[in-house]
Design a protein around this motif. Structure first.
Motif, PDB file in Angstrom:
ATOM      1  N   GLY A   1      16.652  -6.336  45.175  1.00 60.04           N
ATOM      2  CA  GLY A   1      17.694  -5.424  44.705  1.00 60.04           C
ATOM      3  C   GLY A   1      19.050  -5.757  45.289  1.00 60.04           C
ATOM      4  O   GLY A   1      20.052  -5.848  44.565  1.00 60.04           O
ATOM      5  N   GLU A   2      19.097  -5.973  46.601  1.00 55.80           N
ATOM      6  CA  GLU A   2      20.387  -6.258  47.223  1.00 55.80           C
ATOM      7  C   GLU A   2      20.851  -7.688  46.936  1.00 55.80           C
ATOM      8  O   GLU A   2      22.062  -7.951  46.911  1.00 55.80           O
ATOM      9  CB  GLU A   2      20.333  -6.000  48.725  1.00 55.80           C
ATOM     10  N   LEU A   3      19.911  -8.591  46.680  1.00 57.75           N
ATOM     11  CA  LEU A   3      20.320  -9.953  46.341  1.00 57.75           C
ATOM     12  C   LEU A   3      21.054 -10.010  45.002  1.00 57.75           C
ATOM     13  O   LEU A   3      21.792 -10.971  44.737  1.00 57.75           O
ATOM     14  CB  LEU A   3      19.101 -10.879  46.307  1.00 57.75           C
ATOM     15  N   ALA A   4      20.880  -9.016  44.192  1.00 59.25           N
ATOM     16  CA  ALA A   4      21.601  -8.957  42.917  1.00 59.25           C
ATOM     17  C   ALA A   4      23.107  -8.827  43.130  1.00 59.25           C
ATOM     18  O   ALA A   4      23.892  -9.098  42.209  1.00 59.25           O
ATOM     19  CB  ALA A   4      21.087  -7.791  42.080  1.00 59.25           C
TER      20      ALA A   4
ATOM     21  N   ARG B   1      15.960 -15.862  40.436  1.00 59.20           N
ATOM     22  CA  ARG B   1      16.209 -14.798  39.475  1.00 59.20           C
ATOM     23  C   ARG B   1      17.001 -13.647  40.109  1.00 59.20           C
ATOM     24  O   ARG B   1      17.827 -13.015  39.457  1.00 59.20           O
ATOM     25  CB  ARG B   1      14.876 -14.284  38.924  1.00 59.20           C
ATOM     26  N   ALA B   2      16.752 -13.403  41.393  1.00 59.50           N
ATOM     27  CA  ALA B   2      17.393 -12.269  42.066  1.00 59.50           C
ATOM     28  C   ALA B   2      18.872 -12.522  42.336  1.00 59.50           C
ATOM     29  O   ALA B   2      19.676 -11.585  42.310  1.00 59.50           O
ATOM     30  CB  ALA B   2      16.671 -11.971  43.378  1.00 59.50           C
ATOM     31  N   VAL B   3      19.236 -13.779  42.599  1.00 57.64           N
ATOM     32  CA  VAL B   3      20.616 -14.104  42.960  1.00 57.64           C
ATOM     33  C   VAL B   3      21.370 -14.577  41.718  1.00 57.64           C
ATOM     34  O   VAL B   3      21.013 -15.601  41.130  1.00 57.64           O
ATOM     35  CB  VAL B   3      20.660 -15.204  44.042  1.00 57.64           C
ATOM     36  N   PRO B   4      22.405 -13.872  41.308  1.00 57.63           N
ATOM     37  CA  PRO B   4      23.145 -14.279  40.113  1.00 57.63           C
ATOM     38  C   PRO B   4      23.673 -15.706  40.217  1.00 57.63           C
ATOM     39  O   PRO B   4      24.293 -16.083  41.218  1.00 57.63           O
ATOM     40  CB  PRO B   4      24.306 -13.269  40.067  1.00 57.63           C
TER      41      PRO B   4
END
Length: 287
Positions: free
Chosen positions: A211-214, A241-244
């Motif tokens: 969540g926060e990596l987003a 996938r988590a990191v834009p």
């Protein structure tokens, strides 16, 4: 080379550098080999040859860094604060972070909570969560590592035997285990299974970071072995996938280690990653 120390509160962190100029890159070590020696000197010098100013450090509880009292728990956030202390001691406003396994997780936390100190992040053989449904380790390999850990003897020779056998389980099926190097590290800083458990606890209590990596805006590169029995390719894909905007590169035959044979390919990826995201850098030509 001289080993220096810095402090994050009561925690003293040992670190050293390679080179004197160039783009700053900070290497963050994995669990199991907690010391800076997990980054082979040949690898560090290869980075210097490519135009980097390199630093490596001992995670808390490893190498020459402070040992935490038994029973005291800490999180990845606190280990990220140790990393910031190293950057401060080096007088580096920011650096390219290159972290392996646990080191990749610490780098991910840095990218969230200390983004201004991170030029780029390269997360290797890592994951955004310790949940089994994210990591999807091979149960047979995990069971063998747990069983092996219960048989560890005392002293550097026993520690070396343990690490060699562990890397035969979790390492790269396509590349040999560097037994001599592992035993040499163990003679200097014997592995302590209790430390590995405290690091594992730090990962567990830090929870699922997807969540926060987003929110991460730091340019991120994910490198991963296609035959990693501890962090499957699913873990790599979940990280990317988590990191834009994160880019994923995978390597056939690589397990949960850092084989010398793949250093040139990984360094080439790191150079490209940093070149694309460095404002103005002069890079030496290939040698």
């Amino acid at each position: 080379m001289d080993v220096m120390t810095c402090k994050n509160g009561d925690i003293e962190i040992a670190y050293e550098t390679f080179g004197t100029t160039g783009e700053p890159v900070l290497l963050i070590a994995a669990m199991g080999i907690e010391s800076r020696l997990a980054w082979h000197e040949d690898f560090c010098e290869a980075l210097v040859d490519k135009g980097f100013h390199v630093a490596r450090f001992d995670n808390r509880d490893g190498g020459m860094s402070s040992r935490v009292a038994p029973g005291v728990k800490y999180s990845l956030r606190e280990m990220a604060d140790d990393t910031v202390a190293v950057l401060d001691a080096l007088a580096w406003p920011s650096a390219h972070l290159f972290g392996l396994s646990l080191g990749g997780m610490i780098g991910q936390v840095m990218a969230v909570h200390h983004a201004d100190r991170v030029r780029t992040l390269t997360s290797v053989a890592s994951a955004p969560s310790n949940q089994w449904r994210v990591s999807r380790p091979k149960l047979g390999a995990a069971f063998k590592v747990i069983t092996l850990g219960r048989k560890v003897g005392s002293g550097p020779d026993a520690a070396g035997d343990f690490l060699v056998e562990m890397f035969k389980i979790i390492g790269s099926p396509a590349y040999p285990v560097d037994e001599a190097w592992i035993r040499a590290i163990s003679r200097r800083y014997p592995n302590d299974p209790a430390v590995a458990m405290r690091h594992l606890t730090a990962i567990r209590i830090s929870g699922d970071r997807r969540g926060e990596l987003a929110r991460v805006t730091v340019p991120t590169l994910v490198l991963h072995g296609e035959d990693d029995p501890m962090q499957s390719m699913h873990a790599a894909r979940e990280t990317a996938r988590a990191v834009p905007g994160a880019r994923l590169v995978s390597y056939p035959g690589m397990g949960h280690d850092f084989p010398r044979e793949l250093w040139p390919a990984m360094i080439a990826e790191l150079v490209q990653h940093c070149q694309q995201n460095a404002a103005s850098t002069t890079w030496p030509s290939d040698r």
